[in-house]
Design a protein around this motif. Sequence first.
Motif, PDB file in Angstrom:
ATOM      1  N   THR A 170      26.492   4.094  -6.112  1.00 45.12           N
ATOM      2  CA  THR A 170      26.419   3.210  -4.956  1.00 45.12           C
ATOM      3  C   THR A 170      24.960   3.114  -4.529  1.00 45.12           C
ATOM      4  N   THR A 171      24.445   1.897  -4.501  1.00 45.29           N
ATOM      5  CA  THR A 171      23.067   1.669  -4.093  1.00 45.29           C
ATOM      6  C   THR A 171      23.060   0.875  -2.801  1.00 45.29           C
ATOM      7  N   THR A 172      22.368   1.396  -1.783  1.00 40.49           N
ATOM      8  CA  THR A 172      22.256   0.698  -0.506  1.00 40.49           C
ATOM      9  C   THR A 172      20.805   0.285  -0.286  1.00 40.49           C
ATOM     10  N   TYR A 173      20.622  -0.841   0.414  1.00 40.38           N
ATOM     11  CA  TYR A 173      19.297  -1.411   0.630  1.00 40.38           C
ATOM     12  C   TYR A 173      19.055  -1.623   2.121  1.00 40.38           C
ATOM     13  N   LEU A 174      17.864  -1.227   2.577  1.00 34.18           N
ATOM     14  CA  LEU A 174      17.408  -1.529   3.920  1.00 34.18           C
ATOM     15  C   LEU A 174      16.282  -2.550   3.839  1.00 34.18           C
ATOM     16  N   PHE A 175      16.159  -3.381   4.882  1.00 36.49           N
ATOM     17  CA  PHE A 175      15.232  -4.514   4.826  1.00 36.49           C
ATOM     18  C   PHE A 175      14.343  -4.580   6.055  1.00 36.49           C
ATOM     19  N   ASP A 176      13.182  -5.262   5.881  1.00 39.80           N
ATOM     20  CA  ASP A 176      12.414  -5.677   7.043  1.00 39.80           C
ATOM     21  C   ASP A 176      12.992  -7.002   7.531  1.00 39.80           C
ATOM     22  N   ASP A 177      12.346  -7.626   8.506  1.00 42.98           N
ATOM     23  CA  ASP A 177      12.847  -8.901   9.012  1.00 42.98           C
ATOM     24  C   ASP A 177      11.918 -10.052   8.624  1.00 42.98           C
ATOM     25  N   LYS A 178      11.171  -9.865   7.530  1.00 45.23           N
ATOM     26  CA  LYS A 178      10.226 -10.874   7.075  1.00 45.23           C
ATOM     27  C   LYS A 178      10.829 -11.719   5.942  1.00 45.23           C
ATOM     28  N   SER A 233       0.056 -13.291  10.263  1.00 42.35           N
ATOM     29  CA  SER A 233       1.305 -13.953  10.620  1.00 42.35           C
ATOM     30  C   SER A 233       2.503 -13.022  10.487  1.00 42.35           C
ATOM     31  N   GLY A 234       2.272 -11.791  10.023  1.00 47.19           N
ATOM     32  CA  GLY A 234       3.349 -10.811   9.942  1.00 47.19           C
ATOM     33  C   GLY A 234       4.089 -10.791   8.635  1.00 47.19           C
ATOM     34  N   PHE A 235       3.455 -11.228   7.548  1.00 45.47           N
ATOM     35  CA  PHE A 235       4.106 -11.257   6.246  1.00 45.47           C
ATOM     36  C   PHE A 235       3.342 -10.399   5.238  1.00 45.47           C
ATOM     37  N   PRO A 236       4.029  -9.835   4.256  1.00 49.82           N
ATOM     38  CA  PRO A 236       3.402  -8.885   3.326  1.00 49.82           C
ATOM     39  C   PRO A 236       2.286  -9.500   2.491  1.00 49.82           C
ATOM     40  N   ILE A 237       1.184  -8.782   2.410  1.00 48.94           N
ATOM     41  CA  ILE A 237       0.130  -9.112   1.460  1.00 48.94           C
ATOM     42  C   ILE A 237      -0.021  -7.985   0.433  1.00 48.94           C
ATOM     43  N   GLN A 238       0.664  -6.862   0.692  1.00 53.68           N
ATOM     44  CA  GLN A 238       0.634  -5.746  -0.251  1.00 53.68           C
ATOM     45  C   GLN A 238       1.896  -4.901  -0.087  1.00 53.68           C
ATOM     46  N   LYS A 239       2.377  -4.381  -1.207  1.00 51.86           N
ATOM     47  CA  LYS A 239       3.498  -3.440  -1.192  1.00 51.86           C
ATOM     48  C   LYS A 239       3.128  -2.192  -1.968  1.00 51.86           C
ATOM     49  N   LYS A 240       3.403  -1.015  -1.369  1.00 52.65           N
ATOM     50  CA  LYS A 240       3.248   0.251  -2.059  1.00 52.65           C
ATOM     51  C   LYS A 240       4.640   0.859  -2.227  1.00 52.65           C
ATOM     52  N   GLU A 241       5.017   1.163  -3.467  1.00 50.68           N
ATOM     53  CA  GLU A 241       6.332   1.720  -3.750  1.00 50.68           C
ATOM     54  C   GLU A 241       6.210   3.208  -4.048  1.00 50.68           C
ATOM     55  N   TYR A 242       7.046   4.012  -3.341  1.00 50.17           N
ATOM     56  CA  TYR A 242       7.028   5.465  -3.482  1.00 50.17           C
ATOM     57  C   TYR A 242       8.373   5.956  -4.004  1.00 50.17           C
ATOM     58  N   ASP A 243       8.340   7.030  -4.803  1.00 53.30           N
ATOM     59  CA  ASP A 243       9.588   7.607  -5.318  1.00 53.30           C
ATOM     60  C   ASP A 243      10.190   8.554  -4.283  1.00 53.30           C
ATOM     61  N   GLU A 244      11.266   9.276  -4.672  1.00 47.33           N
ATOM     62  CA  GLU A 244      11.983  10.126  -3.717  1.00 47.33           C
ATOM     63  C   GLU A 244      11.138  11.282  -3.202  1.00 47.33           C
ATOM     64  N   HIS A 250       3.571   2.546  -7.674  1.00 50.57           N
ATOM     65  CA  HIS A 250       2.713   1.395  -7.977  1.00 50.57           C
ATOM     66  C   HIS A 250       2.408   0.617  -6.710  1.00 50.57           C
ATOM     67  N   THR A 251       1.420  -0.266  -6.830  1.00 48.13           N
ATOM     68  CA  THR A 251       1.010  -1.138  -5.730  1.00 48.13           C
ATOM     69  C   THR A 251       1.014  -2.577  -6.216  1.00 48.13           C
ATOM     70  N   ILE A 252       1.448  -3.493  -5.355  1.00 45.75           N
ATOM     71  CA  ILE A 252       1.441  -4.916  -5.681  1.00 45.75           C
ATOM     72  C   ILE A 252       0.678  -5.662  -4.597  1.00 45.75           C
ATOM     73  N   ASP A 253      -0.313  -6.465  -5.018  1.00 50.28           N
ATOM     74  CA  ASP A 253      -1.027  -7.349  -4.101  1.00 50.28           C
ATOM     75  C   ASP A 253      -0.596  -8.773  -4.357  1.00 50.28           C
ATOM     76  N   TYR A 254      -0.464  -9.573  -3.278  1.00 48.41           N
ATOM     77  CA  TYR A 254       0.069 -10.922  -3.372  1.00 48.41           C
ATOM     78  C   TYR A 254      -0.953 -11.967  -2.924  1.00 48.41           C
ATOM     79  N   PHE A 255      -0.983 -13.068  -3.655  1.00 47.72           N
ATOM     80  CA  PHE A 255      -1.880 -14.171  -3.351  1.00 47.72           C
ATOM     81  C   PHE A 255      -1.094 -15.472  -3.385  1.00 47.72           C
ATOM     82  N   TYR A 256      -1.385 -16.380  -2.406  1.00 47.26           N
ATOM     83  CA  TYR A 256      -0.584 -17.587  -2.269  1.00 47.26           C
ATOM     84  C   TYR A 256      -1.405 -18.830  -2.535  1.00 47.26           C
TER      85      TYR A 256
END
Length: 256
Positions: A170-178, A233-244, A250-256
């Motif tokens: 069973t996998t559960t997901y939590l979210f931001d409001d963006k 404006s309150g929207f992601p420009i970078q995500k850092k993912e961490y394990d347990e 890893h890190t992800i940078d976003y460009f529009y």
Amino acid sequence: MKKFLTLVSAIALVFTSCSKDDDSGTNEAENTLLKKTIYTEGTDTDLYDATYDGNKIVSFIGSTDNSKTLYTYTGDLITKIEDFDNTTLEFTTNYFYNNGKLVSMEEIESGATQKNRTDYTYNSDGTVSFTNYSIVIATNVTNTIHNGKLFFANNNIIKKEVIRTNSTSTTTYLFDDKKNPAINIIGFDKLLDEDKSQKNNITKETEVAEYTSGGTTTTDTYITTNVFSYNSSGFPIQKKEYDENLVLDHTIDYFY
């Protein structure tokens, strides 16, 4: 192409107010799409560029790992995704719909003797049940791999259950409001994919898996935490993912 599935699940779009004076800005936000991502894992860095035809995604190309994903539409529905390594086709995923709803998908590895199919059933309580099969291509002999169910809230997949012969997860997901940019890519919302089809961005993913062997049941828990940086404006420009263990994966940078 799993990197892309991770990338697109967390990219956000430019936000503008919905006042009458800002109608043109709202339209611009609705048409703002991902142009480039930079994926960093340890000392390795990969660059990816996306191209579109309007709001339909055409391709997602990695300039450093020589990967390429191509998308095929029928009307406004994505009916095929092809994954390449250099010029070699590795995987093809075909999607089938009924009245605009995804009812089946098939994944085929180039040169393989078997393919994988998932069939979907839409339940009256708003959940979606699915069954996954392995199919021998030459004979069409079909074996069931697992069954499962998807649960939804606020246009997000909040839980996924998978039942196998000797295990469950069973996998559960939590979210931001963006906003997740997939809502502006035509067809992504139809794919029932916990990475590409979400409205918002996953901040925490928890998988609880149980395995039974020799009468003994073992339970394992896997947790992934995503920490976002947002623009003005309150929207992601970078995500850092961490394990347990809260170790950076890893890190992800976003460009529009």
